[in-house]
Design an enzyme around this catalytic site. Sequence first.
Site, short mmCIF file in Angstrom:
data_model
loop_
_atom_site.label_atom_id
_atom_site.label_comp_id
_atom_site.label_asym_id
_atom_site.label_seq_id
_atom_site.Cartn_x
_atom_site.Cartn_y
_atom_site.Cartn_z
N SER A 487 79.55 32.01 2.52
CA SER A 487 79.80 32.36 3.91
C SER A 487 79.15 33.70 4.26
O SER A 487 77.92 33.83 4.20
CB SER A 487 81.30 32.37 4.17
OG SER A 487 81.57 32.55 5.53
N ASP A 631 82.51 25.56 5.43
CA ASP A 631 82.47 26.85 4.73
C ASP A 631 82.73 26.66 3.24
O ASP A 631 83.65 25.95 2.83
CB ASP A 631 83.52 27.78 5.34
CG ASP A 631 83.28 29.23 4.96
OD1 ASP A 631 82.99 29.48 3.77
OD2 ASP A 631 83.38 30.10 5.84
#
EC number: 3.1.1.-
Length: 786
Positions: A487, A631
Amino acid sequence: MSINLTIDICIYLLSNARNLCGKHRSKQLHLVCSPNHCWKIRHVSLQRGLHPHKVRCKWTKSETHSCSKHYYSPSNHGLHIGILKLSTSAPKGLTKVSIRMSRIKSTLNSVSKAVFGSQNEMISRLAQFKPSSRILRKVSDSGWLKQESIKQAIRSLKKYSDKSTEKSPVPEGRNHIIDKEDDIGKQSLFHYTGNITTKFGESFYFLSNHINSYFKRAEKMSQDKENSHFQEKSELEGKKVEEGKSSSLDPGILTSQADKPDPKSSAGTMDKATSPSGTPESLPISTKQSIANFLSRPTEGVQALVGGYIGGLVPKLKYDSKSQAEEQEEPAKSEPAGSKDKTVEEKKHLSLQREKIIARVSIDNRTRALVQALRRTADPKLCITRVEELTFHLLEFPEGKGVAVKERLIPCLLRLRQMKDETLQAAVREILALIGYVDPVKGRGIRILTIDGGGTRGVVALQTLRKLVELTQKPVHQLFDYICGVSTGAILAFMLGLFHLPLDECEELYRKLGSDIFSQNVIVGTVKMSWSHAFYDSQTWEKILKERMGSALMIETARNPMCPKVAAVSTIVNRGSTPKAFVFRNYGHFPGSQSHYLGGCQYKMWQAIRASSAAPGYFAEYALGNDLHQDGGLLLNNPSALAMHECKCLWPDAPLECIVSLGTGRYESDVRNNTTYTSLKTKLSNVINSATDTEEVHIMLDGLLPPDTYFRFNPVMCENIPLDESRNEKLDQLQLEGSKYIERNEHKMKKVAKILSQEKTTLQKINDWIKLKTDMYEGLPFFSKL
């Protein structure tokens, strides 16, 4: 040569016609058979006839003429034909000739009247079909019209023959012959009428019997079989009509029942086939055609004539084969549907396997051809083209890497890398990284940097890296061999490892990205959240990534010799029941070294960041190919274990020197909740925190790895700051807390900086040189094959 004929009242003398025709090329002469009919002989060619020196001529009918004693001479040809009128005072020689030729005269007279009539008359006399007979063969509409005209001519001739027989009664001696001819005519090629038999006599009777016995010798023997066969055939056709299936025979077969006239024409023929008494006669089916049908069609050859008599056997054989096929199909239909489905699936499976094998063979052949072409090339510019072409091929078909290695591609590439052409060296480095060949590590062992996810809290990780750079006096991409992020950590990994940006510039860019992306109206964000499950605009985020990173592929970053191995981690949520980690790499694995994690190097850099940062509730999930990415922090918010596994695949023989794991801060609350129950919000928060927990991985690695190998930096925050915080004061607060944490752990930071600053030993450098030469020359230099 002279010919003297006495016919009725005229005699024709043709003197040396062969010589005259050959010399003077006479075209025609007229022969008068009676005062009311005139026939002409047209010269065709000098061919052999009955006499070896006789000219073959063609007889055709002309208009009526009356002739007397004179000489008829065609113009400009010099052919003289003497025509003499006979009387009772004729010379004796001519009288003797007349007596001797009396029998020939009567025979030729009957033949001339029977044979040399019009075409319709000849056909009608030879083809007196019964009203009930039918010929089963394909004809067009014009053919049916011709048959109707022939039938009308037959009817008119019958009437004419009836009248003639009434005027001239047949002798009693001929009555039995006529009756016999009528009986035979029902099953013969020649159908006798009274007029023909009266004129022909025994000669015609003998000729007709001979022809009928020759052409219809086996008809009586096969008639019963054919009738039974066609009865079965009609039953089969009836069944097929009931089932709604149309059956048709081979168009090449003349005698086929599939081609039938339309209902109107068939109705007309049925009306005509009725007997004079009004009762319809049975219609026996004849599979053979009479000779009259072929005489009426002069264009048809001998093959059609023969085929008409043997064609009756073909439908029977064809229908027998069809009946056998139907009998074999009946047990097949009784089989269960499940077995058919299994066979269909097996066939599909086999076809897919066959296609895969063919595709794999073609890929291998293409790979061999490209490698061999590169090895034969000596020009540096042409080598660049060959290398890039092979790179594109291996990107599209990664399974061809094993074949390329077997074809000794790596020694060839290592030798090309020694050349001073920078473009060629960059292309060679890219394809070496794609194959999975890696250079030795920079230090004494593998050095790994991992960065956790956490949104804008990534500024805390920047503070730690700033201190390491300050202590070692080296940029981040030179300190580590492998950098991995999740991320927001992936964003930092790409900026530091791939783009080699300074830390100050990274911090400025990081703050700007936060203000551009996370400045969203609450009302608009709530509406988007209910519609696309994303509070922020994902399209804006993608646009920013494309502008900053461009369209370069991950593997293209390997062209830079100072670029370390970099990876970004995402989570695939549409494969199976459990999420799976996916690694975006700028390298490939060597054939035979398989990673436990999915991934690839053929993706663009902005796609890797977009997939790795698709946090649920913040950004929409990202579809890439057939996979749906979210994510990476949902599964591996601390990618240290994944990074260790990837490094062991790249450098299996190198020791692990140092792992630096950077967190984005954690918040620990001292407030205790109710011991009896928890709210739904608390339950959901616990699930999310357990999934994104990084400290459990830290505790496990710290206990398993040797001392002074694993270093974790994750400061504790005094406030729980969300991931989408974009206010500058909050970000400054995060930096301040990070700086205080580093000051408290300065001893630890110095230890890490010391390990990262260590250089290789002399023995390690010698081992690396030997390994390089071994790979370059396929063995030790002094035992080289080259």
